[in-house]
Design a protein around this motif. Structure first.
Motif, PDB file in Angstrom:
ATOM      1  N   PRO A   1       0.802  -1.223   0.000  1.00 28.30           N
ATOM      2  CA  PRO A   1       0.000   0.000   0.000  1.00 28.30           C
ATOM      3  C   PRO A   1       0.838   1.278   0.000  1.00 28.30           C
ATOM      4  O   PRO A   1       0.365   2.331  -0.377  1.00 28.30           O
ATOM      5  N   SER A   2       2.094   1.167   0.413  1.00 24.53           N
ATOM      6  CA  SER A   2       2.989   2.317   0.352  1.00 24.53           C
ATOM      7  C   SER A   2       4.375   1.824  -0.044  1.00 24.53           C
ATOM      8  O   SER A   2       4.656   0.627  -0.010  1.00 24.53           O
ATOM      9  N   TYR A   3       5.212   2.748  -0.446  1.00 32.61           N
ATOM     10  CA  TYR A   3       6.550   2.392  -0.902  1.00 32.61           C
ATOM     11  C   TYR A   3       7.528   3.493  -0.516  1.00 32.61           C
ATOM     12  O   TYR A   3       7.128   4.600  -0.160  1.00 32.61           O
ATOM     13  N   VAL A   4       8.813   3.188  -0.580  1.00 27.96           N
ATOM     14  CA  VAL A   4       9.850   4.170  -0.278  1.00 27.96           C
ATOM     15  C   VAL A   4       9.946   5.120  -1.470  1.00 27.96           C
ATOM     16  O   VAL A   4      10.274   4.706  -2.575  1.00 27.96           O
ATOM     17  N   GLY A   5       9.633   6.389  -1.213  1.00 27.25           N
ATOM     18  CA  GLY A   5       9.678   7.387  -2.272  1.00 27.25           C
ATOM     19  C   GLY A   5      10.940   8.229  -2.236  1.00 27.25           C
ATOM     20  O   GLY A   5      11.368   8.765  -3.244  1.00 27.25           O
ATOM     21  N   GLY A   6      11.528   8.343  -1.069  1.00 19.67           N
ATOM     22  CA  GLY A   6      12.757   9.101  -0.913  1.00 19.67           C
ATOM     23  C   GLY A   6      13.490   8.621   0.324  1.00 19.67           C
ATOM     24  O   GLY A   6      12.910   7.946   1.178  1.00 19.67           O
TER      25      GLY A   6
END
Length: 126
Positions: free
Chosen positions: A82-87
């Motif tokens: 549902p979420s991921y590492v964006g930075g």
């Protein structure tokens, strides 16, 4: 000193990018970018900065698998979530408490949650 991985999650449903951020209120975007620049400068001035970066969304990922002996390249992320590492930032800090302090400052700058994880250290040589 221990190295820490500070990561900023993004929502997988919306996959925010630098391009999509241009749709935000220009004053709000400018405030966030200035806060991130100030945070990065503080990290560098303190000697804690190692490097940082932003990642393209998972929809652009390729997963490479050679476990069968043949190279397979899949146009997909390794894992769906549902979420991921964006930075992220990779920093050096004396201990967990110091890393958490930096994460709190990062969270205030980017207006997002920040995950803190220590990098594993190599085992002692025998």
């Amino acid at each position: 000193m221990t190295q820490y991985f500070l990561t900023m999650p993004h929502d997988s449903a919306t996959e925010p990018t630098m391009a999509s951020m241009q749709e935000l209120d220009p004053a709000e975007l400018a405030a966030v970018m200035a806060a991130v620049d100030e945070f990065n400068t503080a990290l560098k001035d303190s000697g804690a900065w190692l490097f940082a970066g932003g990642l393209n969304p998972p929809s652009t990922a390729k997963t490479v698998d050679v476990t069968s002996g043949e190279t397979r390249v899949l146009d997909e992320p390794f894992v769906e979530a549902p979420s991921y590492v964006g930075g992220f930032w990779v920093i050096e800090a004396a201990d967990d408490a110091a890393a958490v302090e930096w994460a709190a400052r990062a969270s205030a700058a980017v207006r997002s949650r920040i995950e803190v994880r220590a990098l594993q250290e190599a085992p002692p040589e025998a």
